[in-house]
Design an enzyme around this catalytic site. Structure first.
Site, mmCIF file in Angstrom:
data_model
loop_
_atom_site.group_PDB
_atom_site.id
_atom_site.type_symbol
_atom_site.label_atom_id
_atom_site.label_comp_id
_atom_site.label_asym_id
_atom_site.label_seq_id
_atom_site.Cartn_x
_atom_site.Cartn_y
_atom_site.Cartn_z
ATOM 1 N N LYS A 95 0.822 -1.208 0.000
ATOM 2 C CA LYS A 95 0.000 0.000 0.000
ATOM 3 C C LYS A 95 0.862 1.267 0.000
ATOM 4 O O LYS A 95 0.613 2.198 -0.765
ATOM 5 C CB LYS A 95 -0.930 0.014 1.217
ATOM 6 C CG LYS A 95 -1.884 -1.154 1.294
ATOM 7 C CD LYS A 95 -2.899 -0.994 2.413
ATOM 8 C CE LYS A 95 -2.266 -0.951 3.788
ATOM 9 N NZ LYS A 95 -1.549 -2.207 4.135
ATOM 10 N N ARG B 126 -11.812 1.071 8.669
ATOM 11 C CA ARG B 126 -11.444 -0.296 9.015
ATOM 12 C C ARG B 126 -12.668 -1.157 9.337
ATOM 13 O O ARG B 126 -12.559 -2.375 9.429
ATOM 14 C CB ARG B 126 -10.503 -0.309 10.225
ATOM 15 C CG ARG B 126 -9.125 0.295 9.961
ATOM 16 C CD ARG B 126 -8.252 0.201 11.185
ATOM 17 N NE ARG B 126 -6.966 0.838 11.015
ATOM 18 C CZ ARG B 126 -5.885 0.259 10.499
ATOM 19 N NH1 ARG B 126 -5.960 -0.999 10.099
ATOM 20 N NH2 ARG B 126 -4.740 0.912 10.385
ATOM 21 N N ARG C 5 12.619 -7.393 5.585
ATOM 22 C CA ARG C 5 12.690 -5.961 5.889
ATOM 23 C C ARG C 5 13.518 -5.730 7.148
ATOM 24 O O ARG C 5 13.330 -6.415 8.156
ATOM 25 C CB ARG C 5 11.287 -5.369 6.126
ATOM 26 C CG ARG C 5 10.422 -5.296 4.913
ATOM 27 C CD ARG C 5 9.274 -4.326 5.069
ATOM 28 N NE ARG C 5 8.493 -4.489 6.275
ATOM 29 C CZ ARG C 5 7.314 -3.902 6.487
ATOM 30 N NH1 ARG C 5 6.812 -3.108 5.564
ATOM 31 N NH2 ARG C 5 6.660 -4.090 7.611
ATOM 32 N N ARG D 213 12.025 -5.703 12.642
ATOM 33 C CA ARG D 213 10.942 -5.416 13.568
ATOM 34 C C ARG D 213 10.341 -6.723 14.079
ATOM 35 O O ARG D 213 10.285 -7.711 13.358
ATOM 36 C CB ARG D 213 9.843 -4.605 12.855
ATOM 37 C CG ARG D 213 10.200 -3.174 12.591
ATOM 38 C CD ARG D 213 9.245 -2.502 11.626
ATOM 39 N NE ARG D 213 7.843 -2.895 11.797
ATOM 40 C CZ ARG D 213 6.851 -2.411 11.044
ATOM 41 N NH1 ARG D 213 7.099 -1.561 10.072
ATOM 42 N NH2 ARG D 213 5.618 -2.802 11.250
ATOM 43 N N ARG E 143 -0.973 -11.645 11.829
ATOM 44 C CA ARG E 143 -1.466 -10.348 11.341
ATOM 45 C C ARG E 143 -2.274 -10.525 10.056
ATOM 46 O O ARG E 143 -3.291 -9.870 9.858
ATOM 47 C CB ARG E 143 -0.287 -9.407 11.078
ATOM 48 C CG ARG E 143 0.421 -8.926 12.330
ATOM 49 C CD ARG E 143 1.726 -8.242 12.000
ATOM 50 N NE ARG E 143 1.540 -7.019 11.243
ATOM 51 C CZ ARG E 143 2.492 -6.449 10.508
ATOM 52 N NH1 ARG E 143 3.680 -7.024 10.396
ATOM 53 N NH2 ARG E 143 2.241 -5.331 9.870
#
Length: 216
Positions: free
Chosen positions: A15, A90, A129, A162, A173
């Site tokens: 996104k 959301r 990442r 992270r 998630r």
């Protein structure tokens, strides 16, 4: 012509990458509600102070306050050509609230782009990442690796992954996103506003698809 758009997609769907290229191409503003909340709080305005109270207490910011924040933002000069909303709505109540806000402003939603991506692809993207602990610069170990492993090119800081980019967390998630977002996808599909975009590994493919759709 004003273009008011919404972007939906699981973590790692791309996104943010799409928004970076799409918004300048259309002359519209990218509105990330997370960033917007921080900006409004930092402004010290009455609305910001009210929102800050909820954030500091750990409570969810009520939809009516989010709605006021979005409405004020839409009225700003920087958003007159349109917006790309990322992170709102959301839920169905938030979607209905957004419809009312836009209707009051005479600005209907042009399209809702849903970046569709497979879980395996999301895992491959996110587990690679890392970012600098000192300056925050992001890297991708496959697509944008540092010159020296584990070290930031800019400041020499240490690169770390992270916690929420670890595979087990990503799977959770992703499942949570699908569960919570499906009603919203159905909501916009029933209004003939939903446009599914295949989030391939080449961001240019998604960008070209969206631009072609909007130019119809």
């Amino acid at each position: 012509m004003t273009q008011d758009l919404i972007i939906l997609g699981a973590p790692g769907a791309g996104k943010g990458t799409l928004a970076v290229d799409l918004c300048p191409a259309l002359g519209i503003k990218h509105i990330s509600t997370g960033d917007l909340l921080r900006e409004v709080i930092a402004s010290g305005s009455p609305l910001g102070q009210e929102i800050d109270g909820y954030v500091k207490s750990g409570a969810l910011v009520p939809d009516d306050l989010i709605g006021r924040m979005i409405k004020d933002t839409l009225a700003a000069d920087a958003c007159r050509q349109g917006i790309l909303l990322d992170g709102f709505p959301r839920t169905i109540p938030q979607a209905e609230l957004l419809e009312k806000i836009l209707a009051d402003l005479g600005r209907p939603i042009s399209a809702v782009f849903y970046l569709s991506v497979e879980l395996d692809r999301v895992i491959r993207r996110l587990v690679n990442r890392v970012s600098c602990q000192q300056c925050g610069r992001p890297y991708h170990l496959i697509n944008l690796p540092p010159r020296q492993a584990g070290i930031c090119d800019v400041c020499g800081g240490v690169l770390r992954q992270r916690e929420d980019d670890k595979e087990e967390t990503i799977r959770k998630r992703f499942a949570t996103f699908l569960e919570k977002t499906q009603p919203l996808i159905d909501f916009y599909q029933n209004k003939n506003l939903l446009v599914e975009v295949q989030a391939s590994d080449d961001p240019q493919v998604a960008l070209n698809f969206v631009l072609k759709y909007l130019a119809r």
